[in-house]
Design a protein around this motif. Sequence first.
Motif, mmCIF file in Angstrom:
data_model
loop_
_atom_site.group_PDB
_atom_site.id
_atom_site.type_symbol
_atom_site.label_atom_id
_atom_site.label_comp_id
_atom_site.label_asym_id
_atom_site.label_seq_id
_atom_site.Cartn_x
_atom_site.Cartn_y
_atom_site.Cartn_z
ATOM 1 N N THR A 1 0.903 -1.175 0.034
ATOM 2 C CA THR A 1 0.097 0.225 -0.122
ATOM 3 C C THR A 1 1.092 1.171 0.147
ATOM 4 O O THR A 1 1.477 1.408 0.857
ATOM 5 C CB THR A 1 -0.795 -0.071 1.166
ATOM 6 O OG1 THR A 1 -1.791 -0.891 1.250
ATOM 7 C CG2 THR A 1 -1.888 1.257 1.238
ATOM 8 N N LEU A 2 0.646 1.904 -1.126
ATOM 9 C CA LEU A 2 1.500 3.183 -1.299
ATOM 10 C C LEU A 2 0.677 4.504 -0.841
ATOM 11 O O LEU A 2 -0.326 4.687 -1.108
ATOM 12 C CB LEU A 2 1.973 3.476 -2.445
ATOM 13 C CG LEU A 2 2.726 4.592 -3.123
ATOM 14 C CD1 LEU A 2 4.034 4.435 -2.297
ATOM 15 C CD2 LEU A 2 2.996 4.589 -4.411
ATOM 16 N N ILE A 3 1.242 5.098 0.283
ATOM 17 C CA ILE A 3 0.485 6.252 0.738
ATOM 18 C C ILE A 3 1.028 7.491 0.069
ATOM 19 O O ILE A 3 2.240 7.820 0.375
ATOM 20 C CB ILE A 3 0.489 6.314 2.337
ATOM 21 C CG1 ILE A 3 -0.064 5.040 2.701
ATOM 22 C CG2 ILE A 3 -0.339 7.392 2.869
ATOM 23 C CD1 ILE A 3 0.323 4.487 4.359
ATOM 24 N N VAL A 4 0.014 8.357 -0.487
ATOM 25 C CA VAL A 4 0.497 9.673 -0.967
ATOM 26 C C VAL A 4 -0.205 10.911 -0.566
ATOM 27 O O VAL A 4 -1.281 10.766 -0.278
ATOM 28 C CB VAL A 4 -0.072 9.335 -2.593
ATOM 29 C CG1 VAL A 4 0.373 10.749 -3.359
ATOM 30 C CG2 VAL A 4 0.511 8.057 -3.278
ATOM 31 N N THR A 5 0.635 11.593 0.191
ATOM 32 C CA THR A 5 0.318 12.720 0.765
ATOM 33 C C THR A 5 0.235 13.981 0.030
ATOM 34 O O THR A 5 1.353 14.757 -0.290
ATOM 35 C CB THR A 5 0.891 12.901 2.201
ATOM 36 O OG1 THR A 5 0.576 11.441 2.779
ATOM 37 C CG2 THR A 5 0.045 14.105 3.041
ATOM 38 N N PRO A 6 -0.726 14.629 -0.385
ATOM 39 C CA PRO A 6 -0.522 15.794 -1.221
ATOM 40 C C PRO A 6 -0.077 17.051 -0.092
ATOM 41 O O PRO A 6 -0.324 16.749 0.787
ATOM 42 C CB PRO A 6 -1.973 16.327 -1.594
ATOM 43 C CG PRO A 6 -2.669 15.089 -1.713
ATOM 44 C CD PRO A 6 -2.151 14.296 -0.512
ATOM 45 N N GLU A 7 0.527 17.932 -0.733
ATOM 46 C CA GLU A 7 1.276 19.284 0.075
ATOM 47 C C GLU A 7 -0.013 20.184 0.447
ATOM 48 O O GLU A 7 0.019 20.838 1.544
ATOM 49 C CB GLU A 7 2.192 20.030 -0.772
ATOM 50 C CG GLU A 7 3.367 20.198 0.182
ATOM 51 C CD GLU A 7 4.296 20.810 -0.706
ATOM 52 O OE1 GLU A 7 4.406 22.094 -1.135
ATOM 53 O OE2 GLU A 7 5.279 19.980 -1.085
ATOM 54 N N VAL A 8 -1.164 20.068 -0.287
ATOM 55 C CA VAL A 8 -2.109 20.985 -0.097
ATOM 56 C C VAL A 8 -3.598 20.351 -0.179
ATOM 57 O O VAL A 8 -3.502 19.233 -0.647
ATOM 58 C CB VAL A 8 -2.282 22.075 -1.152
ATOM 59 C CG1 VAL A 8 -1.114 23.009 -1.102
ATOM 60 C CG2 VAL A 8 -2.487 21.505 -2.527
ATOM 61 N N ALA A 9 -4.465 20.911 0.453
ATOM 62 C CA ALA A 9 -5.669 20.382 0.537
ATOM 63 C C ALA A 9 -6.370 20.359 -1.008
ATOM 64 O O ALA A 9 -6.012 21.223 -1.781
ATOM 65 C CB ALA A 9 -6.972 20.838 1.463
ATOM 66 N N LEU A 10 -7.111 19.231 -1.408
ATOM 67 C CA LEU A 10 -7.526 19.145 -2.753
ATOM 68 C C LEU A 10 -8.835 19.732 -2.662
ATOM 69 O O LEU A 10 -9.798 19.416 -2.113
ATOM 70 C CB LEU A 10 -7.590 17.602 -2.978
ATOM 71 C CG LEU A 10 -6.327 16.722 -2.898
ATOM 72 C CD1 LEU A 10 -6.822 15.272 -3.407
ATOM 73 C CD2 LEU A 10 -5.243 17.048 -3.810
ATOM 74 N N GLU A 11 -9.037 20.716 -3.781
ATOM 75 C CA GLU A 11 -10.094 21.395 -3.886
ATOM 76 C C GLU A 11 -11.157 20.582 -4.946
ATOM 77 O O GLU A 11 -10.643 19.827 -5.660
ATOM 78 C CB GLU A 11 -9.812 22.758 -4.435
ATOM 79 C CG GLU A 11 -8.684 23.524 -3.515
ATOM 80 C CD GLU A 11 -8.353 25.076 -3.983
ATOM 81 O OE1 GLU A 11 -8.946 25.496 -5.179
ATOM 82 O OE2 GLU A 11 -7.575 25.685 -3.344
ATOM 83 N N PRO A 12 -11.917 21.296 -5.066
ATOM 84 C CA PRO A 12 -13.049 20.646 -6.168
ATOM 85 C C PRO A 12 -12.350 20.586 -7.747
ATOM 86 O O PRO A 12 -11.887 21.745 -8.046
ATOM 87 C CB PRO A 12 -14.618 21.506 -6.131
ATOM 88 C CG PRO A 12 -14.321 21.969 -4.710
ATOM 89 C CD PRO A 12 -12.917 22.360 -4.494
ATOM 90 N N GLY A 13 -12.579 19.524 -8.226
ATOM 91 C CA GLY A 13 -12.151 19.393 -9.572
ATOM 92 C C GLY A 13 -12.045 18.123 -9.976
ATOM 93 O O GLY A 13 -12.218 17.116 -9.440
ATOM 94 N N THR A 14 -11.426 17.691 -11.127
ATOM 95 C CA THR A 14 -11.099 16.340 -11.648
ATOM 96 C C THR A 14 -9.777 16.215 -11.525
ATOM 97 O O THR A 14 -8.762 16.915 -11.785
ATOM 98 C CB THR A 14 -11.501 16.330 -13.196
ATOM 99 O OG1 THR A 14 -12.874 16.515 -13.238
ATOM 100 C CG2 THR A 14 -11.184 15.023 -13.697
ATOM 101 N N TYR A 15 -9.161 15.146 -10.861
ATOM 102 C CA TYR A 15 -7.886 14.744 -10.537
ATOM 103 C C TYR A 15 -7.399 13.594 -11.372
ATOM 104 O O TYR A 15 -8.459 12.496 -11.591
ATOM 105 C CB TYR A 15 -7.719 14.560 -9.068
ATOM 106 C CG TYR A 15 -7.704 15.792 -8.336
ATOM 107 C CD1 TYR A 15 -6.600 16.615 -7.779
ATOM 108 C CD2 TYR A 15 -8.844 16.286 -7.924
ATOM 109 C CE1 TYR A 15 -6.707 17.585 -7.320
ATOM 110 C CE2 TYR A 15 -9.167 17.700 -7.134
ATOM 111 C CZ TYR A 15 -7.890 18.095 -6.917
ATOM 112 O OH TYR A 15 -8.068 19.348 -6.076
#
Length: 125
Positions: A87-101
């Motif tokens: 299990t690879l845990i990926v932590t974004p540096e910022v909160a994810l805002e609404p949109g398509t990722y």
Amino acid sequence: MSLNPSLKKVLTAAALLGSLFAASSVFAHAHLKSQIPAANSTVTDPGELRLVFSEGIETTFSTVKISRDGEDVPVKNLATKSSDKKTLIVTPEVALEPGTYKVEWKVTSVDTHKSAGNYSFKIGQ
């Protein structure tokens, strides 16, 4: 000394099966089995992504790129727990805002095979 024909057939079959198993392990790669958020899902900000692979992953030789509507989202950290290298845990540096990722991953498994892929999800409003 000659072998009994039945024994010869058994040994030949065993050798063939052994070589098939060896060949399949040579071509093994870490395949993405599941992910959170799930592919094509709509969620609220998950805080982190979890990519579950069929084999253990070497984080040092792996990358994950996250982009929102074509803009890169900085990734703060990639990690696995010592008890679960799959299990690879990926932590974004910022909160994810609404949109398509879009999540693009390139990983190296613990047996040094490389694999890559991508998937998408949405953050709802």
